[in-house]
Design a protein around this motif. Structure first.
Motif, PDB file in Angstrom:
ATOM      1  N   ALA A  87      -0.411  76.135 121.828  1.00 55.13           N
ATOM      2  CA  ALA A  87       0.869  76.799 122.088  1.00 55.13           C
ATOM      3  C   ALA A  87       1.142  77.905 121.069  1.00 55.13           C
ATOM      4  O   ALA A  87       1.696  78.945 121.413  1.00 55.13           O
ATOM      5  CB  ALA A  87       2.003  75.778 122.064  1.00 55.13           C
ATOM      6  N   ALA A  88       0.729  77.675 119.825  1.00 50.68           N
ATOM      7  CA  ALA A  88       0.963  78.652 118.759  1.00 50.68           C
ATOM      8  C   ALA A  88      -0.078  79.763 118.743  1.00 50.68           C
ATOM      9  O   ALA A  88       0.130  80.793 118.096  1.00 50.68           O
ATOM     10  CB  ALA A  88       0.969  77.936 117.409  1.00 50.68           C
ATOM     11  N   ALA A 118       5.283  81.532 115.939  1.00 51.10           N
ATOM     12  CA  ALA A 118       6.638  81.029 116.201  1.00 51.10           C
ATOM     13  C   ALA A 118       7.153  81.527 117.547  1.00 51.10           C
ATOM     14  O   ALA A 118       7.747  80.770 118.320  1.00 51.10           O
ATOM     15  CB  ALA A 118       7.584  81.448 115.076  1.00 51.10           C
ATOM     16  N   VAL A 119       6.915  82.801 117.838  1.00 48.95           N
ATOM     17  CA  VAL A 119       7.354  83.381 119.112  1.00 48.95           C
ATOM     18  C   VAL A 119       6.587  82.740 120.265  1.00 48.95           C
ATOM     19  O   VAL A 119       7.187  82.354 121.286  1.00 48.95           O
ATOM     20  CB  VAL A 119       7.172  84.913 119.108  1.00 48.95           C
ATOM     21  CG1 VAL A 119       7.467  85.501 120.483  1.00 48.95           C
ATOM     22  CG2 VAL A 119       8.058  85.551 118.049  1.00 48.95           C
ATOM     23  N   ARG A 120       5.279  82.613 120.124  1.00 47.33           N
ATOM     24  CA  ARG A 120       4.460  81.988 121.178  1.00 47.33           C
ATOM     25  C   ARG A 120       4.911  80.555 121.452  1.00 47.33           C
ATOM     26  O   ARG A 120       4.950  80.124 122.615  1.00 47.33           O
ATOM     27  CB  ARG A 120       2.989  81.987 120.787  1.00 47.33           C
ATOM     28  CG  ARG A 120       2.302  83.319 120.932  1.00 47.33           C
ATOM     29  CD  ARG A 120       0.836  83.203 120.539  1.00 47.33           C
ATOM     30  NE  ARG A 120       0.177  82.171 121.336  1.00 47.33           N
ATOM     31  CZ  ARG A 120      -0.685  82.417 122.309  1.00 47.33           C
ATOM     32  NH1 ARG A 120      -0.997  83.654 122.598  1.00 47.33           N
ATOM     33  NH2 ARG A 120      -1.239  81.432 122.975  1.00 47.33           N
ATOM     34  N   ASP A 136      17.588  82.839 121.612  1.00 44.14           N
ATOM     35  CA  ASP A 136      18.645  83.184 120.679  1.00 44.14           C
ATOM     36  C   ASP A 136      17.977  83.852 119.479  1.00 44.14           C
ATOM     37  O   ASP A 136      17.104  83.248 118.853  1.00 44.14           O
ATOM     38  CB  ASP A 136      19.381  81.914 120.257  1.00 44.14           C
ATOM     39  CG  ASP A 136      20.573  82.187 119.374  1.00 44.14           C
ATOM     40  OD1 ASP A 136      20.581  83.219 118.658  1.00 44.14           O
ATOM     41  OD2 ASP A 136      21.502  81.366 119.373  1.00 44.14           O
ATOM     42  N   PRO A 137      18.343  85.076 119.136  1.00 44.13           N
ATOM     43  CA  PRO A 137      17.699  85.753 118.004  1.00 44.13           C
ATOM     44  C   PRO A 137      17.745  84.938 116.715  1.00 44.13           C
ATOM     45  O   PRO A 137      16.838  85.015 115.900  1.00 44.13           O
ATOM     46  CB  PRO A 137      18.490  87.057 117.857  1.00 44.13           C
ATOM     47  CG  PRO A 137      19.106  87.282 119.189  1.00 44.13           C
ATOM     48  CD  PRO A 137      19.354  85.923 119.772  1.00 44.13           C
ATOM     49  N   GLN A 138      18.784  84.140 116.542  1.00 48.03           N
ATOM     50  CA  GLN A 138      18.892  83.326 115.328  1.00 48.03           C
ATOM     51  C   GLN A 138      17.760  82.310 115.227  1.00 48.03           C
ATOM     52  O   GLN A 138      17.365  81.934 114.127  1.00 48.03           O
ATOM     53  CB  GLN A 138      20.243  82.621 115.264  1.00 48.03           C
ATOM     54  CG  GLN A 138      21.411  83.558 115.069  1.00 48.03           C
ATOM     55  CD  GLN A 138      21.274  84.423 113.831  1.00 48.03           C
ATOM     56  OE1 GLN A 138      21.064  85.619 113.929  1.00 48.03           O
ATOM     57  NE2 GLN A 138      21.394  83.839 112.676  1.00 48.03           N
ATOM     58  N   TRP A 139      17.238  81.840 116.372  1.00 48.95           N
ATOM     59  CA  TRP A 139      16.118  80.895 116.324  1.00 48.95           C
ATOM     60  C   TRP A 139      14.957  81.511 115.570  1.00 48.95           C
ATOM     61  O   TRP A 139      14.250  80.824 114.840  1.00 48.95           O
ATOM     62  CB  TRP A 139      15.665  80.504 117.717  1.00 48.95           C
ATOM     63  CG  TRP A 139      16.663  79.771 118.546  1.00 48.95           C
ATOM     64  CD1 TRP A 139      17.800  79.135 118.118  1.00 48.95           C
ATOM     65  CD2 TRP A 139      16.625  79.589 119.952  1.00 48.95           C
ATOM     66  NE1 TRP A 139      18.461  78.579 119.178  1.00 48.95           N
ATOM     67  CE2 TRP A 139      17.764  78.849 120.327  1.00 48.95           C
ATOM     68  CE3 TRP A 139      15.736  79.991 120.939  1.00 48.95           C
ATOM     69  CZ2 TRP A 139      18.027  78.486 121.639  1.00 48.95           C
ATOM     70  CZ3 TRP A 139      16.010  79.641 122.259  1.00 48.95           C
ATOM     71  CH2 TRP A 139      17.145  78.887 122.592  1.00 48.95           C
ATOM     72  N   LEU A 140      14.738  82.790 115.739  1.00 44.79           N
ATOM     73  CA  LEU A 140      13.652  83.477 115.045  1.00 44.79           C
ATOM     74  C   LEU A 140      14.080  83.968 113.666  1.00 44.79           C
ATOM     75  O   LEU A 140      13.362  83.766 112.683  1.00 44.79           O
ATOM     76  CB  LEU A 140      13.133  84.650 115.871  1.00 44.79           C
ATOM     77  CG  LEU A 140      12.390  84.263 117.142  1.00 44.79           C
ATOM     78  CD1 LEU A 140      12.091  85.490 117.977  1.00 44.79           C
ATOM     79  CD2 LEU A 140      11.111  83.531 116.799  1.00 44.79           C
ATOM     80  N   LEU A 141      15.212  84.607 113.580  1.00 45.14           N
ATOM     81  CA  LEU A 141      15.641  85.188 112.316  1.00 45.14           C
ATOM     82  C   LEU A 141      15.772  84.154 111.205  1.00 45.14           C
ATOM     83  O   LEU A 141      15.556  84.464 110.034  1.00 45.14           O
ATOM     84  CB  LEU A 141      16.952  85.946 112.502  1.00 45.14           C
ATOM     85  CG  LEU A 141      16.867  87.171 113.406  1.00 45.14           C
ATOM     86  CD1 LEU A 141      18.241  87.772 113.628  1.00 45.14           C
ATOM     87  CD2 LEU A 141      15.910  88.195 112.830  1.00 45.14           C
ATOM     88  N   VAL A 177       2.652  84.723 105.664  1.00 47.54           N
ATOM     89  CA  VAL A 177       1.322  84.301 106.092  1.00 47.54           C
ATOM     90  C   VAL A 177       1.005  84.973 107.428  1.00 47.54           C
ATOM     91  O   VAL A 177       1.793  84.895 108.377  1.00 47.54           O
ATOM     92  CB  VAL A 177       1.234  82.762 106.222  1.00 47.54           C
ATOM     93  CG1 VAL A 177      -0.125  82.344 106.756  1.00 47.54           C
ATOM     94  CG2 VAL A 177       1.533  82.103 104.890  1.00 47.54           C
ATOM     95  N   ASP A 178      -0.142  85.647 107.475  1.00 43.31           N
ATOM     96  CA  ASP A 178      -0.554  86.336 108.700  1.00 43.31           C
ATOM     97  C   ASP A 178      -0.565  85.395 109.898  1.00 43.31           C
ATOM     98  O   ASP A 178      -1.114  84.298 109.830  1.00 43.31           O
ATOM     99  CB  ASP A 178      -1.955  86.942 108.541  1.00 43.31           C
ATOM    100  CG  ASP A 178      -1.969  88.174 107.655  1.00 43.31           C
ATOM    101  OD1 ASP A 178      -0.898  88.760 107.428  1.00 43.31           O
ATOM    102  OD2 ASP A 178      -3.064  88.544 107.195  1.00 43.31           O
ATOM    103  N   GLY A 179       0.058  85.824 110.974  1.00 42.08           N
ATOM    104  CA  GLY A 179       0.001  85.096 112.232  1.00 42.08           C
ATOM    105  C   GLY A 179       1.107  84.086 112.463  1.00 42.08           C
ATOM    106  O   GLY A 179       1.306  83.656 113.598  1.00 42.08           O
ATOM    107  N   LEU A 180       1.846  83.693 111.437  1.00 43.06           N
ATOM    108  CA  LEU A 180       2.861  82.656 111.652  1.00 43.06           C
ATOM    109  C   LEU A 180       4.067  83.169 112.435  1.00 43.06           C
ATOM    110  O   LEU A 180       4.637  82.434 113.237  1.00 43.06           O
ATOM    111  CB  LEU A 180       3.313  82.034 110.332  1.00 43.06           C
ATOM    112  CG  LEU A 180       2.296  81.170 109.600  1.00 43.06           C
ATOM    113  CD1 LEU A 180       2.976  80.379 108.487  1.00 43.06           C
ATOM    114  CD2 LEU A 180       1.550  80.226 110.535  1.00 43.06           C
ATOM    115  N   ALA A 181       4.458  84.420 112.233  1.00 45.69           N
ATOM    116  CA  ALA A 181       5.583  84.964 112.994  1.00 45.69           C
ATOM    117  C   ALA A 181       5.242  85.015 114.484  1.00 45.69           C
ATOM    118  O   ALA A 181       6.032  84.579 115.328  1.00 45.69           O
ATOM    119  CB  ALA A 181       5.958  86.354 112.483  1.00 45.69           C
TER     120      ALA A 181
END
Length: 127
Positions: free
Chosen positions: A79-80, A53-55, A32-37, A46-50
């Motif tokens: 996992a991250a 989250a996807v991973r 669901d795009p909202q899970w990320l948005l 912060v570099d790498g956190l986005a």
């Protein structure tokens, strides 16, 4: 917390995918795009956190039970795709929208979706 996560929590207050449930039989990953948005990590500067989250969502989708990750720092860091020290430093940001259930970290929205898909498609979701 996202609107979808809140709805999932209201509909399935303690929903956890059954212990052996997998969603690997689906030919796609239903995110669901909202899970990320609405994710703190996805919107972090912060570099790498986005990417982390996807991973984490992709890994949770393929884990058994579906929608979950191990609850220890080492497993979460793997996992991250982050070093364990970075995961520890940003733990609250990365795990917003996740709950500890039955010894695993479960994404609220994804776990609710996994339960619904399992009820609808059953064994067809197995590999």
């Amino acid at each position: 917390m996202s609107t979808n996560s809140t709805k999932a929590r209201d509909l399935f207050p303690e929903a956890a995918a059954p212990a052996g449930q997998t969603l690997r039989g689906l030919p796609y990953v239903a995110l669901d795009p909202q899970w990320l948005l609405e994710s703190e990590a996805f919107n972090s500067q912060v570099d790498g956190l986005a990417a982390a989250a996807v991973r984490m969502l992709f890994t949770a989708w393929t884990n058994t039970p579906a929608g979950s990750l191990p609850c220890d720092y080492r497993g979460l860091a793997r996992a991250a795709g982050l070093p364990e020290a970075v995961l520890v430093d940003h733990y609250d940001t990365l795990l917003a929208g996740w709950e500890l259930r039955e010894g695993r970290m479960c994404h609220i929205g994804m776990t609710a979706l996994a339960v619904r898909l399992g009820q609808r498609y059953g064994d067809a979701l197995q590999e």
